[in-house]
Design an enzyme around this catalytic site. Structure first.
Site, mmCIF file in Angstrom:
data_model
loop_
_atom_site.group_PDB
_atom_site.id
_atom_site.type_symbol
_atom_site.label_atom_id
_atom_site.label_comp_id
_atom_site.label_asym_id
_atom_site.label_seq_id
_atom_site.Cartn_x
_atom_site.Cartn_y
_atom_site.Cartn_z
ATOM 1 N N ASP A 9 0.830 -1.303 0.064
ATOM 2 C CA ASP A 9 -0.059 0.088 -0.020
ATOM 3 C C ASP A 9 0.869 1.163 0.077
ATOM 4 O O ASP A 9 2.094 1.013 0.287
ATOM 5 C CB ASP A 9 -0.941 -0.025 1.216
ATOM 6 C CG ASP A 9 -1.593 1.211 1.349
ATOM 7 O OD1 ASP A 9 -2.385 1.626 0.287
ATOM 8 O OD2 ASP A 9 -1.923 1.638 2.468
ATOM 9 N N ASP A 11 -0.082 5.232 1.112
ATOM 10 C CA ASP A 11 -0.213 6.055 2.279
ATOM 11 C C ASP A 11 -0.275 5.352 3.488
ATOM 12 O O ASP A 11 -0.916 4.170 3.729
ATOM 13 C CB ASP A 11 -1.528 6.775 2.114
ATOM 14 C CG ASP A 11 -1.548 7.743 0.923
ATOM 15 O OD1 ASP A 11 -1.534 8.683 1.033
ATOM 16 O OD2 ASP A 11 -1.685 7.123 -0.062
#
Length: 216
Positions: A9, A11
């Site tokens: 991922d 953020d």
């Protein structure tokens, strides 16, 4: 397809983007004579993007008639100062160096729109190293749907059951399980405001990026 790969991922996992997201949200609040929100509070919903942040800052949900205009304003403010205080999390540079040295493919799968993901990858010096970058508008569905992760696998020619996905939100775990991958939770990330990470059904939880090397 038997090659191994690590997918991340963005953020709250690769990069700490919360300071710049908080700045954009607080610009909106200042314009409406509302007090600044502390960065610690913003971090809890930073992985939820504009939807989560506008709900935090103004109690707005997508069905509110003001939501779309506020969302566009937020995204415009964010784009203006996209990488002022955004940094890679401590330990991420060293982890990526280890993966590169071991010739292990790694890539990014995020719900963040490509208009932000792509320039950030350049600004952080990662664009030429990632085997793939799948943004939130690159596929028909976003996480927790598995399609973005499966698209990444097709791009890098890796089997899902040979991939690890590292994320900091329950949707990352849900998408990973649905795609047939091993989900690992980054406890150093934002984690959202849902149930405790221990209840998400992940393969493992790690407190530092370097801990991921134990599972490769």
């Amino acid at each position: 397809m038997t090659r191994k790969a690590i997918l991340f991922d963005f953020d709250g996992t690769i990069a700490d983007t919360a300071p710049d997201l908080a700045r954009a949200l607080n610009r909106q609040r200042i314009a409406r004579n509302q007090p600044l929100l502390p960065i610690e509070l913003v971090r809890t919903v930073a992985s939820a993007g504009a939807r989560g942040l506008l709900n935090l800052g103004f109690g707005l949900t997508p069905d509110n008639p003001d939501y779309q205009a506020m969302r566009e304003e937020f995204l415009s403010f964010y784009a203006e100062q996209l990488c002022q205080d955004t940094r890679l999390f401590p330990g991420i540079p060293e982890l990526l160096e280890q993966l590169d040295e071991q010739a292990i493919l790694w890539g990014i799968v995020t719900n963040k729109p490509a208009r932000f993901t792509r320039p950030l990858m350049h600004l952080l010096g990662l664009h030429h190293r990632a085997a793939c970058v799948i943004s939130g508008d690159d596929t028909a569905y976003t996480k927790p749907h598995p399609e973005p992760l499966l698209t990444a696998c097709r791009q890098i020619d890796a089997a899902p059951d040979h991939c690890i996905y590292l994320g900091d939100d329950i949707r990352d775990v849900q998408a990973s399980l649905a795609a047939g991958m091993k989900p690992i939770v980054a406890l150093y990330g934002y984690l959202g405001d849902s149930d405790p990470p221990e209840t998400w059904g992940a393969f493992e939880l790690i407190s530092h990026p370097g801990d991921l090397l134990h599972y490769i």
